[in-house]
Design an enzyme around this catalytic site. Structure first.
Site, mmCIF file in Angstrom:
data_model
loop_
_atom_site.group_PDB
_atom_site.id
_atom_site.type_symbol
_atom_site.label_atom_id
_atom_site.label_comp_id
_atom_site.label_asym_id
_atom_site.label_seq_id
_atom_site.Cartn_x
_atom_site.Cartn_y
_atom_site.Cartn_z
ATOM 1 C CB CYS A 36 -20.644 22.340 -15.363
ATOM 2 S SG CYS A 36 -21.591 22.373 -13.839
ATOM 3 C CB CYS A 39 -22.273 19.232 -14.354
ATOM 4 S SG CYS A 39 -23.142 20.783 -14.685
#
Length: 287
Positions: A36, A39
């Protein structure tokens, strides 16, 4: 060196690290995944906040690829997802990539700081007209909690209200951009505009006498509005500026309209209904 305020959490230690600790301090749980991008982008922000808050909250990181049961248990449907746990309960959450200001706003609602009592005492002192005591209490709070920039913004507000414009401007300009661009910071940015106008205006007694003699005096209306803003009398200040728009719209290259727009921008987050009302009044007059 490992940071004791940041923990990698899994299904085995979740109870101890998150739930048990949440009875002593808030725990921000970061559900993330190695694949991600957002993230990875937000991780340094969270780690810096953990350092800045210095023990006021715990950051717990959960890799959902390795802990699917936890992700399912907490209803995580996308990453990153952030859940703030306090006393064993989820009290707030965010999803997606977020700026530091969003996390600070979330955390500050649920964190008890050592400086909070001093800030409250300072507010009471200011309300009682004990300005010097209020400033001293805020300075003490800032020394105790230097990363709580709300304290510095409180101090800027008091300095502005007591016409200490140079000191207020210097202090505000020294704050980080995250503080300046917060809702409170934007409100102060607006006040700095009115500080410069008030510095060029007469004192309040002279202004009030001028308005008694001539309720439409442009300079007095502008000075009155500026002083009202510095004392957080927002609606009265907008009333004075709206009147100035009506009686002398072109005064100082339209300073009344420009000033109202500055107020609208500064207060749209904290006083949305008031801004909406006076934006509509301004538009109805202009158009």
């Amino acid at each position: 060196m490992a940071n004791p305020l940041i923990a990698d959490v899994n299904e085995q230690n979740f109870q101890q690290v998150v739930l048990d600790n949440s009875h002593h301090l808030p725990v921000l749980v970061d559900f993330w995944a190695p694949w991600c991008g957002p993230c990875k982008a937000v991780m340094p922000i969270l780690e810096q906040l953990a350092k800045d808050y210095a023990g006021l909250f715990l950051l717990a990181k959960v890799n959902i690829d390795d802990n699917q049961n936890l992700a399912n248990q907490f209803g995580v449907r996308s990453v990153p997802t952030f859940k703030l746990v306090k006393a064993g309960q989820i009290v707030a959450e965010l999803t997606g990539g977020q700026p530091a200001s969003a996390f600070k706003a979330l955390l500050d609602q649920h964190i008890s700081r050592p400086s909070d009592a001093l800030r409250e005492q300072a507010q009471h002192a200011q309300q009682a007209g004990q300005t010097e005591q209020a400033i001293a209490l805020l300075q003490q709070a800032a020394e105790l909690d230097p990363n709580n920039h709300t304290i510095h913004l409180d101090l800027v507000n008091i300095l502005l209200s007591t016409r200490q414009f140079e000191q207020a401007t210097t202090l505000f300009n020294a704050l980080p951009s995250t503080a300046q661009e917060s809702a409170e910071g934007k409100a102060v940015t607006g006040l700095l505009h009115f500080a410069s106008l008030a510095a060029a205006a007469d004192d309040i007694q002279t202004i009030q006498q001028t308005l008694r003699d001539n309720a439409n005096d442009p300079a007095a209306l502008l000075g009155f509005a500026s002083i009202l803003m510095l004392h957080h009398e927002y609606e009265k200040a907008m009333q004075a500026l709206l009147k100035l728009v009506m009686v002398a719209n072109d005064y100082q290259d339209g300073v009344a309209k420009k000033s109202l727009l500055i107020i609208f921008d500064a207060l749209k987050a904290s006083h949305p209904d008031l801004v909406k009302t006076y934006r509509r009044k301004l538009q109805s007059f202009l158009f």
